[in-house]
Design a protein around this motif. Structure first.
Motif, PDB file in Angstrom:
ATOM      1  N   ASP A 185       0.870  -1.286   0.017  1.00 37.51           N
ATOM      2  CA  ASP A 185       0.047   0.207   0.239  1.00 37.51           C
ATOM      3  C   ASP A 185       0.808   1.275   0.088  1.00 37.51           C
ATOM      4  O   ASP A 185       0.294   2.422  -0.057  1.00 37.51           O
ATOM      5  CB  ASP A 185      -1.016   0.017   1.058  1.00 37.51           C
ATOM      6  N   LEU A 186       2.124   1.281   0.334  1.00 37.73           N
ATOM      7  CA  LEU A 186       2.905   2.484   0.574  1.00 37.73           C
ATOM      8  C   LEU A 186       3.131   3.338  -0.482  1.00 37.73           C
ATOM      9  O   LEU A 186       3.303   4.493  -0.179  1.00 37.73           O
ATOM     10  CB  LEU A 186       4.256   1.892   1.084  1.00 37.73           C
ATOM     11  N   ASP A 187       3.040   2.955  -1.783  1.00 36.79           N
ATOM     12  CA  ASP A 187       2.882   3.960  -2.902  1.00 36.79           C
ATOM     13  C   ASP A 187       1.806   4.951  -2.800  1.00 36.79           C
ATOM     14  O   ASP A 187       2.104   6.222  -2.595  1.00 36.79           O
ATOM     15  CB  ASP A 187       2.996   3.435  -4.177  1.00 36.79           C
TER      16      ASP A 187
ATOM     17  N   ASP B  48      -0.073  11.100   2.182  1.00 41.34           N
ATOM     18  CA  ASP B  48       0.471  11.553   3.279  1.00 41.34           C
ATOM     19  C   ASP B  48       1.390  12.936   2.771  1.00 41.34           C
ATOM     20  O   ASP B  48       1.099  13.929   3.459  1.00 41.34           O
ATOM     21  CB  ASP B  48       1.657  10.670   3.963  1.00 41.34           C
ATOM     22  N   HIS B  49       1.868  12.759   1.463  1.00 38.13           N
ATOM     23  CA  HIS B  49       2.684  13.817   1.226  1.00 38.13           C
ATOM     24  C   HIS B  49       1.787  15.201   0.672  1.00 38.13           C
ATOM     25  O   HIS B  49       2.156  16.242   0.961  1.00 38.13           O
ATOM     26  CB  HIS B  49       3.670  13.399   0.121  1.00 38.13           C
ATOM     27  N   ALA B  50       0.596  14.621   0.490  1.00 35.53           N
ATOM     28  CA  ALA B  50      -0.557  15.822  -0.266  1.00 35.53           C
ATOM     29  C   ALA B  50      -0.907  16.195   0.999  1.00 35.53           C
ATOM     30  O   ALA B  50      -1.839  17.167   0.656  1.00 35.53           O
ATOM     31  CB  ALA B  50      -1.359  15.130  -1.020  1.00 35.53           C
ATOM     32  N   SER B  51      -1.154  15.470   2.245  1.00 32.58           N
ATOM     33  CA  SER B  51      -1.697  15.992   3.409  1.00 32.58           C
ATOM     34  C   SER B  51      -0.962  17.010   4.383  1.00 32.58           C
ATOM     35  O   SER B  51      -1.861  17.398   5.119  1.00 32.58           O
ATOM     36  CB  SER B  51      -2.331  14.969   4.018  1.00 32.58           C
TER      37      SER B  51
ATOM     38  N   PRO C 124       8.726  10.400   5.765  1.00 29.99           N
ATOM     39  CA  PRO C 124       9.225   9.633   4.826  1.00 29.99           C
ATOM     40  C   PRO C 124       9.011   8.239   4.602  1.00 29.99           C
ATOM     41  O   PRO C 124       8.437   7.644   5.519  1.00 29.99           O
ATOM     42  CB  PRO C 124      10.900   9.593   5.208  1.00 29.99           C
ATOM     43  N   ARG C 125       8.888   7.678   3.278  1.00 31.65           N
ATOM     44  CA  ARG C 125       8.532   6.129   3.117  1.00 31.65           C
ATOM     45  C   ARG C 125       9.132   5.371   4.184  1.00 31.65           C
ATOM     46  O   ARG C 125       8.509   4.507   4.615  1.00 31.65           O
ATOM     47  CB  ARG C 125       8.845   5.801   1.874  1.00 31.65           C
ATOM     48  N   SER C 126      10.683   5.653   4.460  1.00 32.54           N
ATOM     49  CA  SER C 126      11.309   4.488   5.568  1.00 32.54           C
ATOM     50  C   SER C 126      10.471   4.377   6.702  1.00 32.54           C
ATOM     51  O   SER C 126      10.759   3.649   7.512  1.00 32.54           O
ATOM     52  CB  SER C 126      12.545   5.081   5.678  1.00 32.54           C
ATOM     53  N   SER C 127       9.698   5.758   7.228  1.00 31.63           N
ATOM     54  CA  SER C 127       9.101   5.649   8.536  1.00 31.63           C
ATOM     55  C   SER C 127       7.712   4.670   8.555  1.00 31.63           C
ATOM     56  O   SER C 127       7.556   4.020   9.391  1.00 31.63           O
ATOM     57  CB  SER C 127       8.662   7.264   8.821  1.00 31.63           C
ATOM     58  N   PHE C 128       7.325   4.692   7.334  1.00 31.56           N
ATOM     59  CA  PHE C 128       6.198   3.646   7.273  1.00 31.56           C
ATOM     60  C   PHE C 128       6.447   2.392   7.267  1.00 31.56           C
ATOM     61  O   PHE C 128       5.775   1.333   7.739  1.00 31.56           O
ATOM     62  CB  PHE C 128       5.235   3.983   5.817  1.00 31.56           C
ATOM     63  N   VAL C 129       7.782   2.045   6.402  1.00 30.50           N
ATOM     64  CA  VAL C 129       8.400   0.910   6.320  1.00 30.50           C
ATOM     65  C   VAL C 129       8.796   0.362   7.826  1.00 30.50           C
ATOM     66  O   VAL C 129       8.255  -0.970   8.423  1.00 30.50           O
ATOM     67  CB  VAL C 129       9.658   0.733   5.499  1.00 30.50           C
ATOM     68  N   PHE C 130       9.309   1.246   8.531  1.00 30.57           N
ATOM     69  CA  PHE C 130       9.532   0.909  10.132  1.00 30.57           C
ATOM     70  C   PHE C 130       8.488   0.320  10.746  1.00 30.57           C
ATOM     71  O   PHE C 130       8.391  -0.636  11.467  1.00 30.57           O
ATOM     72  CB  PHE C 130      10.155   2.124  10.619  1.00 30.57           C
TER      73      PHE C 130
ATOM     74  N   ALA D  82      -4.701  10.319   7.928  1.00 27.26           N
ATOM     75  CA  ALA D  82      -5.085  11.373   6.821  1.00 27.26           C
ATOM     76  C   ALA D  82      -6.053  10.600   5.612  1.00 27.26           C
ATOM     77  O   ALA D  82      -6.191   9.408   5.655  1.00 27.26           O
ATOM     78  CB  ALA D  82      -3.816  11.763   5.910  1.00 27.26           C
ATOM     79  N   THR D  83      -6.970  11.527   5.185  1.00 28.96           N
ATOM     80  CA  THR D  83      -7.932  11.114   4.108  1.00 28.96           C
ATOM     81  C   THR D  83      -7.462  11.699   2.825  1.00 28.96           C
ATOM     82  O   THR D  83      -7.237  13.005   2.884  1.00 28.96           O
ATOM     83  CB  THR D  83      -9.404  11.384   4.552  1.00 28.96           C
TER      84      THR D  83
END
Ligand SMILES: CC(C)(COP(=O)(O)OP(=O)(O)OC[C@H]1O[C@@H](n2cnc3c(N)ncnc32)[C@H](O)[C@@H]1OP(=O)(O)O)[C@@H](O)C(=O)NCCC(=O)NCCS
Length: 169
Positions: A19-21, A27-30, A36-42, A85-86
């Motif tokens: 789902d991360l893309d 997240d970036h639009a909100s 960063p993507r790495s935070s979600f991976v963590f 975020a929505t």
């Protein structure tokens, strides 16, 4: 983009690496300080306290579109809301509320009794969402946000009130 129909079919499920893309896009639009993507991976791979959810809007053909995300941390009996975020085109369709109620409900089943979060003073939409769910303002953390020195409002829901589940729809 056309506005979504009023009666959206929404489903909530656990966030996955696939789902991360889309999660990072929303997240970036909100946020002015997106993760960063790495935070979600963590959060997904390493943080055992993390409870990560996504909301999907399902079209009449059964095709899901990822429309919202919630990352929370379950620490003993406390659920900390880390980010929510929505996607802009799906806001005001109770997706944020559904994510919060689902996350709180699932956390309650794991023993959570209180919930904490922080929100920018200017973020009236998020404050309204949280207030509708019963969160109350506890304190101000002055100049907490680094990008514009904005204050954070610290809010809590204590105890987590099962009556909020009436808002599931
Ligand atoms: C805050 C956010 C997640 C709300 O998501 P949403 O899916 O649009 O919210 P919902 O439709 O579930 O709203 C639930 C309730 O919150 C309140 N609310 C939500 N957005 C609001 C707005 N723009 N203005 C006033 N109240 C609002 C309303 O009480 C609403 O219920 P109602 O529509 O029946 O009146 C969304 O605006 C967002 O992604 N913002 C950018 C990221 C962000 O600020 N996240 C929070 C960080 S603390």
């Amino acid at each position: 983009m056309n506005p979504p129909p009023a009666d959206l079919a929404i489903q909530i499920r656990k966030m996955q690496l696939e789902d991360l893309d889309r999660v990072v896009e929303i997240d970036h639009a909100s946020f002015s300080l997106p993760w960063p993507r790495s935070s979600f991976v963590f959060e997904l791979k390493e943080n055992e306290a993390s409870r990560c959810w996504v909301a999907e809007v399902v079209d009449p053909n059964g095709q899901p579109t990822l429309a919202g995300l919630l990352v929370s941390w379950l620490i003993v009996d406390e659920l900390h809301i880390a980010t929510i975020a929505t996607a802009a085109e799906y806001r005001r369709h109770h997706i944020g509320r559904r994510l919060m109620v689902h996350g709180l409900s699932e956390a309650m089943q794991e023993g959570a009794v209180v919930s904490f979060l922080e929100v920018r003073r200017s973020n009236i939409a998020a404050q309204a969402l949280y207030t509708r769910l019963g969160y109350q303002e506890d304190a101000i953390r002055p100049r907490y946000y680094q990008d514009n020195n904005e204050d954070a409002i610290l809010m809590s829901l204590q105890p987590i009130n099962p009556a909020l589940f009436d808002l599931r729809g």
